[in-house]
Design an enzyme around this catalytic site. Structure first.
Site, PDB file in Angstrom:
ATOM      1  N   VAL A  69       0.833  -1.200   0.000  1.00 26.17           N
ATOM      2  CA  VAL A  69       0.000   0.000   0.000  1.00 26.17           C
ATOM      3  C   VAL A  69       0.868   1.251   0.000  1.00 26.17           C
ATOM      4  O   VAL A  69       0.567   2.235  -0.694  1.00 26.17           O
ATOM      5  CB  VAL A  69      -0.967   0.010   1.219  1.00 26.17           C
ATOM      6  N   CYS A  70       1.962   1.208   0.725  1.00 32.31           N
ATOM      7  CA  CYS A  70       2.817   2.386   0.910  1.00 32.31           C
ATOM      8  C   CYS A  70       3.271   3.035  -0.396  1.00 32.31           C
ATOM      9  O   CYS A  70       3.159   4.256  -0.541  1.00 32.31           O
ATOM     10  CB  CYS A  70       4.021   2.045   1.776  1.00 32.31           C
TER      11      CYS A  70
END
Length: 181
Positions: free
Chosen positions: A53-54
């Site tokens: 996600v980052c």
């Protein structure tokens, strides 16, 4: 957790500013946040490098870099990973190679701890976003659970509202009327 109206904590940290050999690292301090040029700061945190996600968030902040710059706002990304891990991730991930903002390394976790954003079990940062005014005061905080990415357009919307120094109604966007009393 630190919140609105509080001074952003003092810090001095190494950040990755480039992937060019010999120019990768710079020191960023809390003094950088306070200025007479009316420049705001958005510091956003992610849990871990080399995750899923980052990089979507980091890439989206980078795509919106010009919009932040147009608002006299600098971006700083941060996590508790080391500057060497940040540099390796930037070199490894196509979406991160050309970042226009620094990746702060809070290896000691002291800044994340001072901010109150350390997840209690793994001691990694939550997905926290801070808007800091030119005097070093926190004006907005948003924190997401580890599994949910943030909305960069909402950060810009709130920044716009704060910079009007006026009353902004629900769902207000830049260019709309503010509330007068």
């Amino acid at each position: 957790m630190l919140t609105i109206g509080q001074k952003f904590p003092d810090f001095s940290k190494t950040a990755v500013v480039s992937i060019e050999k010999g120019k990768e690292f710079e020191t960023i301090t809390s003094e950088f946040l306070v200025n007479d040029e009316n420049v705001w700061t958005v510091m956003f945190w992610w849990p871990k490098d080399f995750t899923f996600v980052c990089p979507t968030e980091i890439a989206e902040f980078n795509k919106s870099y010009g919009e932040f710059r147009d608002r006299d706002t600098r971006l700083i990304g941060a996590s508790t990973d080391t500057e060497f891990v940040h540099a390796a991730w930037r070199r490894d991930h196509a979406d991160l190679r050309d970042l226009k903002f620094p990746m702060l390394a809070d290896t000691s976790k002291s800044l994340a701890e001072d901010l109150g954003i350390l997840e209690p079990n793994e001691k990694i940062a939550y997905r926290a976003t801070f808007i800091i005014d030119p005097t070093g005061i926190i004006r907005w905080v948003s924190v997401n659970d580890l599994s949910v990415g943030r909305n960069v357009k909402e950060v810009l919307r709130v920044l716009d509202g704060l910079q009007t120094d006026e009353l902004c109604p629900c769902n207000w966007v830049k260019g709309e009327e503010t509330i007068t009393v």
